[in-house]
Each structure stands twice: as C-alpha cells, then as structure tokens.
Design a protein around this motif. Structure first.
Motif, short mmCIF file in Angstrom:
data_model
loop_
_atom_site.label_atom_id
_atom_site.label_comp_id
_atom_site.label_asym_id
_atom_site.label_seq_id
_atom_site.Cartn_x
_atom_site.Cartn_y
_atom_site.Cartn_z
N GLY A 212 0.69 8.34 10.45
CA GLY A 212 0.80 9.38 9.44
C GLY A 212 0.82 8.87 8.02
O GLY A 212 1.06 9.65 7.09
N ARG A 213 0.52 7.60 7.81
CA ARG A 213 0.52 7.06 6.46
C ARG A 213 -0.70 7.57 5.68
O ARG A 213 -1.77 7.76 6.24
CB ARG A 213 0.53 5.53 6.50
N THR A 214 -0.51 7.77 4.40
CA THR A 214 -1.61 8.18 3.52
C THR A 214 -1.82 7.12 2.46
O THR A 214 -0.90 6.36 2.12
CB THR A 214 -1.31 9.53 2.85
N TYR A 215 -3.03 7.07 1.93
CA TYR A 215 -3.38 6.07 0.92
C TYR A 215 -4.18 6.73 -0.20
O TYR A 215 -5.02 7.60 0.05
CB TYR A 215 -4.24 4.95 1.54
N SER A 216 -3.92 6.29 -1.41
CA SER A 216 -4.74 6.71 -2.54
C SER A 216 -6.01 5.85 -2.58
O SER A 216 -6.11 4.83 -1.88
CB SER A 216 -3.97 6.55 -3.85
N LEU A 217 -6.94 6.24 -3.42
CA LEU A 217 -8.15 5.44 -3.58
C LEU A 217 -7.82 4.03 -4.07
O LEU A 217 -8.38 3.04 -3.60
CB LEU A 217 -9.10 6.11 -4.58
N GLU A 218 -6.89 3.95 -5.00
CA GLU A 218 -6.52 2.65 -5.55
C GLU A 218 -5.88 1.77 -4.48
O GLU A 218 -6.16 0.56 -4.42
CB GLU A 218 -5.57 2.83 -6.73
N GLU A 219 -5.05 2.35 -3.63
CA GLU A 219 -4.41 1.57 -2.57
C GLU A 219 -5.45 1.07 -1.57
O GLU A 219 -5.40 -0.09 -1.14
CB GLU A 219 -3.35 2.41 -1.88
N LEU A 220 -6.38 1.94 -1.19
CA LEU A 220 -7.42 1.53 -0.25
C LEU A 220 -8.31 0.44 -0.85
O LEU A 220 -8.68 -0.52 -0.18
CB LEU A 220 -8.27 2.73 0.15
N ARG A 221 -8.62 0.59 -2.12
CA ARG A 221 -9.44 -0.42 -2.79
C ARG A 221 -8.74 -1.77 -2.81
O ARG A 221 -9.36 -2.82 -2.57
CB ARG A 221 -9.77 0.06 -4.20
N ALA A 222 -7.43 -1.75 -3.06
CA ALA A 222 -6.66 -3.00 -3.10
C ALA A 222 -6.58 -3.63 -1.71
O ALA A 222 -6.69 -4.86 -1.57
CB ALA A 222 -5.27 -2.73 -3.65
N LEU A 223 -6.42 -2.80 -0.67
CA LEU A 223 -6.35 -3.34 0.69
C LEU A 223 -7.69 -3.95 1.10
O LEU A 223 -7.73 -4.99 1.77
CB LEU A 223 -5.97 -2.23 1.66
N CYS A 224 -8.79 -3.32 0.70
CA CYS A 224 -10.11 -3.87 1.02
C CYS A 224 -10.31 -5.25 0.39
O CYS A 224 -11.00 -6.12 0.96
CB CYS A 224 -11.21 -2.92 0.55
N ALA A 225 -9.72 -5.45 -0.77
CA ALA A 225 -9.89 -6.72 -1.47
C ALA A 225 -8.90 -7.78 -1.03
O ALA A 225 -9.04 -8.95 -1.39
CB ALA A 225 -9.75 -6.49 -2.98
N ASP A 226 -7.92 -7.40 -0.23
CA ASP A 226 -6.86 -8.32 0.19
C ASP A 226 -7.26 -9.00 1.50
O ASP A 226 -7.46 -8.33 2.51
CB ASP A 226 -5.56 -7.53 0.38
N PRO A 227 -7.40 -10.33 1.53
CA PRO A 227 -7.81 -11.01 2.77
C PRO A 227 -6.80 -10.87 3.90
O PRO A 227 -7.12 -11.18 5.05
CB PRO A 227 -7.97 -12.47 2.34
N ARG A 228 -5.59 -10.43 3.58
CA ARG A 228 -4.57 -10.24 4.63
C ARG A 228 -4.69 -8.89 5.31
O ARG A 228 -3.90 -8.57 6.20
CB ARG A 228 -3.17 -10.40 4.03
N HIS A 229 -5.65 -8.09 4.91
CA HIS A 229 -5.85 -6.77 5.51
C HIS A 229 -7.32 -6.58 5.91
O HIS A 229 -8.21 -7.22 5.36
CB HIS A 229 -5.45 -5.66 4.53
N GLU A 230 -7.51 -5.70 6.86
CA GLU A 230 -8.85 -5.33 7.31
C GLU A 230 -8.92 -3.81 7.41
O GLU A 230 -8.10 -3.18 8.08
CB GLU A 230 -9.16 -5.96 8.67
N ILE A 231 -9.87 -3.22 6.71
CA ILE A 231 -10.06 -1.78 6.71
C ILE A 231 -11.40 -1.49 7.37
O ILE A 231 -12.46 -1.91 6.88
CB ILE A 231 -10.05 -1.18 5.29
N LEU A 232 -11.37 -0.77 8.49
CA LEU A 232 -12.58 -0.42 9.21
C LEU A 232 -12.80 1.08 9.17
O LEU A 232 -11.84 1.86 9.25
CB LEU A 232 -12.50 -0.87 10.68
N VAL A 233 -14.06 1.48 9.04
CA VAL A 233 -14.42 2.89 9.17
C VAL A 233 -15.38 3.03 10.34
O VAL A 233 -16.14 2.11 10.65
CB VAL A 233 -15.05 3.46 7.88
N ALA A 234 -15.33 4.18 10.98
CA ALA A 234 -16.18 4.44 12.15
C ALA A 234 -16.97 5.72 11.94
O ALA A 234 -16.41 6.74 11.53
CB ALA A 234 -15.33 4.55 13.41
#
Length: 367
Positions: A212-234
């Motif tokens: 149930g977590r939500t993310y802003s555009l800025e948070e998602l952008r930061a996670l995409c740039a962080d090598p400690r995270h992986e963001i996948l879309v399907a």
C-alpha cells in the motif's frame, strides 16, 4: 455550462447526435453531414486520451450505420441511442466504461436535455453544441500529463470491450478462453517515460498491492537512480491488443537479499494471473543475481490475495517488524512453477517487446 465552477479532469465526452454532431435529424429523412468543428474536437480530444460516447434519441441501428458511413463510429467507445432520458443513458455509459459520472461531459443542442442531465446528475458537466469548437481550449479538457499510453486509451477500451464480450460468451469454457489469450507480459526497468503511470498505479491500486505504499514522481525518480533499488514496470498484451502498463515492482538490494518492498497490479488484470506472473519473474531475477528473494507485506482489508500470491510463489514467513510481515524464499528450494498461460519477456534484454494484434485501423480521416 450548467455549473459556475468546474474541476479539471474530463475523461469522457458524451455527445447528442441530431443537430449536435451533425446538422439534421435522421428520423426526419435527413442524410446529415458532421459539423467540421465537432470532428476537429473529436480528433483533438481523442489524441489527448479523452474518450467519446453517444447519448441520443432515435433509432439505434440507423444512428450506428450513419456514424459508420461518416467514418466516425470508431471514435465512440459506447453508443446509447433510444428513447430513455438522457441522464439514464449517461448513467449506463458510466457503468459500461467503469468511470465516475463526475469525469463526464455532456454536449447537446437542446437546453431542456442539458437541464435534465444537470438536475439528475449535477456532477456531469453540460455544454451547448455551440461550445463544441472551444472544448479543447478549456482547462478541464487538458490533461495534466499526456503519455503515449494515455493517447491510446480509446484503442485499449475498445480492445477490452471485445475481450470482455468474448469472455462472457465463453461461459463455462472460460479456462479455454484464458489459455487461448496468448498473454505476453513484458517486464523492464522503469524509465522516465514510465514514472507518471507508475505513480498513478501506486495511488489507485489497493486490492492487488502488497504494502500500500505510494510514491511521488520525485521519489520514483530518485529510486530509479539509486543502485540499491530496482524499479520494474510490466505491460501486458493478448490477441485483442494491449492492456498498457499494469504492474509495478519496487525492490531494495541489501546485502545478499533482494527485498520486494512493493508489488502491485492493476485490478483490470485480476483475472488474468498477471500478478503471479510478475512475482515469479521478480523471484527468478533475484535468483539469477545470486540474491535471496524476500518480500514485505502490510495487510489491509482488501489485499489478502497478494499474500496468497506470495505464498504460492514460494515465500514463507520470516518474521515481523512494526506491523510489516517479512517473507523469504528458501534459496535451496526448487522454484515454484510460474503461470503457464502467461509468457514473460525481459524487456531489458529483448531488442523490442513483442506485441499482440496490431491496433485497429484508425477512423477515417486519420489515416
């Protein structure tokens, strides 16, 4: 307009036909041509991902045939022509498209028809036919963000209508119908072009959501740039066309663990087994990288189905912290079987994602 102030966000325009979309009345023997400004508005709003529907009086088959002859029928995702009150037609359209009435606009040359809709459905925005040319310039018809997926919204709605109709006709043979869909899920790392849809999914999806977590555009952008995270879309396609982007997986790479902190799927694909397919892909991806697949789960009143999906994918309880259930896959255990009716394509490896049936031929005038 029928109200002094209007919120932005029209998702569908419902049009009267006689003396609105065209000049003339079909049942009086006219063979009317469409108004040029209406056709321009249909095309412009369609390109912005705003849907069109019909609520008009007259003979349904004759109206549909004339729309087809004019090359306009494909613009309309739902057609209501008959003798019921226009507010009844608007209500049926909202139900058919699974949209809230407050996201509709209604255009009619007859002020009494506009008043009837405004009285019965005060949340629907009502406009005279003389406003047709100006609709694209009004703020409520200008989406906050426009993506390639939103531009194709009509095509996806029409594919879903064909899909739903065939599934209903399959009846007791639904399993065979599902097996014959030729479902293909393409999974890839999220890029800048995916972030608007990813944010929208976190806000809208509740039942098929692990935390149930939500993310802003800025948070998602930061996670995409962080090598400690992986963001996948399907994204998902079948023989009818594309469902669009329907899934999101957010993972944290910590130590030797691949921790899934959010997995969600659009409720539009709840019956397709897509959630299980994406989950199995995330597990396989973690294993291939030599990491232990882990997941967090925050229970809600509606998301128990996601815990069931986690367990079927091989996740077992591994503890709890601050109301968050921790689960992990035993690295020594054999991988759980993935859904056989969904083919997974790694979009990061494929030169181009496979597609199902090509989009239908565009309406006349757009070729």
């Amino acid at each position: 307009m029928s109200r002094a102030t209007e919120p932005v966000g029209v998702k569908c325009v419902i049009w009267d036909l006689d003396d609105t979309v065209w000049d003339g009345v079909l049942l009086e023997g006219d063979v009317p041509r469409p108004r040029a400004e209406v056709v321009d508005t249909l095309r412009t709003l369609d390109g912005r991902g705003i849907l069109h529907a019909v609520a008009s009086r007259g003979d349904h088959d004759r109206a549909v045939a004339h729309l087809r002859d004019l090359g306009l029928l494909d613009y309309f995702v739902h057609v209501e022509v008959g003798w019921d009150a226009k507010s009844v037609a608007v209500t049926r359209t909202a139900a058919a498209l699974n949209l809230n009435p407050d996201s509709f606009a209604f255009v009619d040359n007859d002020p009494s028809e506009r008043d009837e809709v405004a009285d019965a459905l005060p949340m629907v925005r009502c406009y005279p036919d003389s406003a047709a040319a100006d609709l694209p310039n009004r703020p409520e018809f200008v989406p906050e963000r426009l993506t390639e997926e939103s531009r194709r919204r009509r095509v996806m709605y029409q594919a879903e209508q064909r899909r739903r109709g065939d599934e209903e006709r399959a009846g007791a043979h639904r399993a065979e119908f599902l097996a014959g869909l030729d479902l293909v899920m393409t999974v890839r790392r999220a890029g800048e072009e995916d972030l608007d849809r990813a944010r929208e999914l976190t806000v809208r999806t509740h039942q098929l959501n692990t935390t149930g977590r939500t993310y802003s555009l800025e948070e998602l952008r930061a996670l995409c740039a962080d090598p400690r995270h992986e963001i996948l879309v399907a994204s998902l396609t079948d023989r009818y066309g594309s469902y669009g982007t329907i899934g999101l997986a957010v993972s944290e790479l910590t130590g030797d663990d691949h921790v899934l902190t959010l997995l969600l799927m659009s409720c539009r694909v709840v019956s397709r087994g897509a959630g299980s397919a994406l989950l199995h892909h995330v597990v396989a991806r973690a294993r291939a990288a030599g990491r232990r697949p882990c997941a967090e789960f925050i229970p809600s009143s509606v998301n128990r189905i996601m815990l069931v999906n986690l367990r079927f994918a091989g996740f077992a309880p591994a503890g709890e912290r601050d109301g968050v259930l921790l689960l992990a896959v035993d690295p020594a255990a054999a991988p759980a079987p993935a859904p056989a009716h969904v083919r997974i394509v790694d979009g990061d490896l494929a030169e181009s994602a496979p597609t199902a049936v090509a989009d239908p031929t565009p309406p006349a005038g757009r070729r």
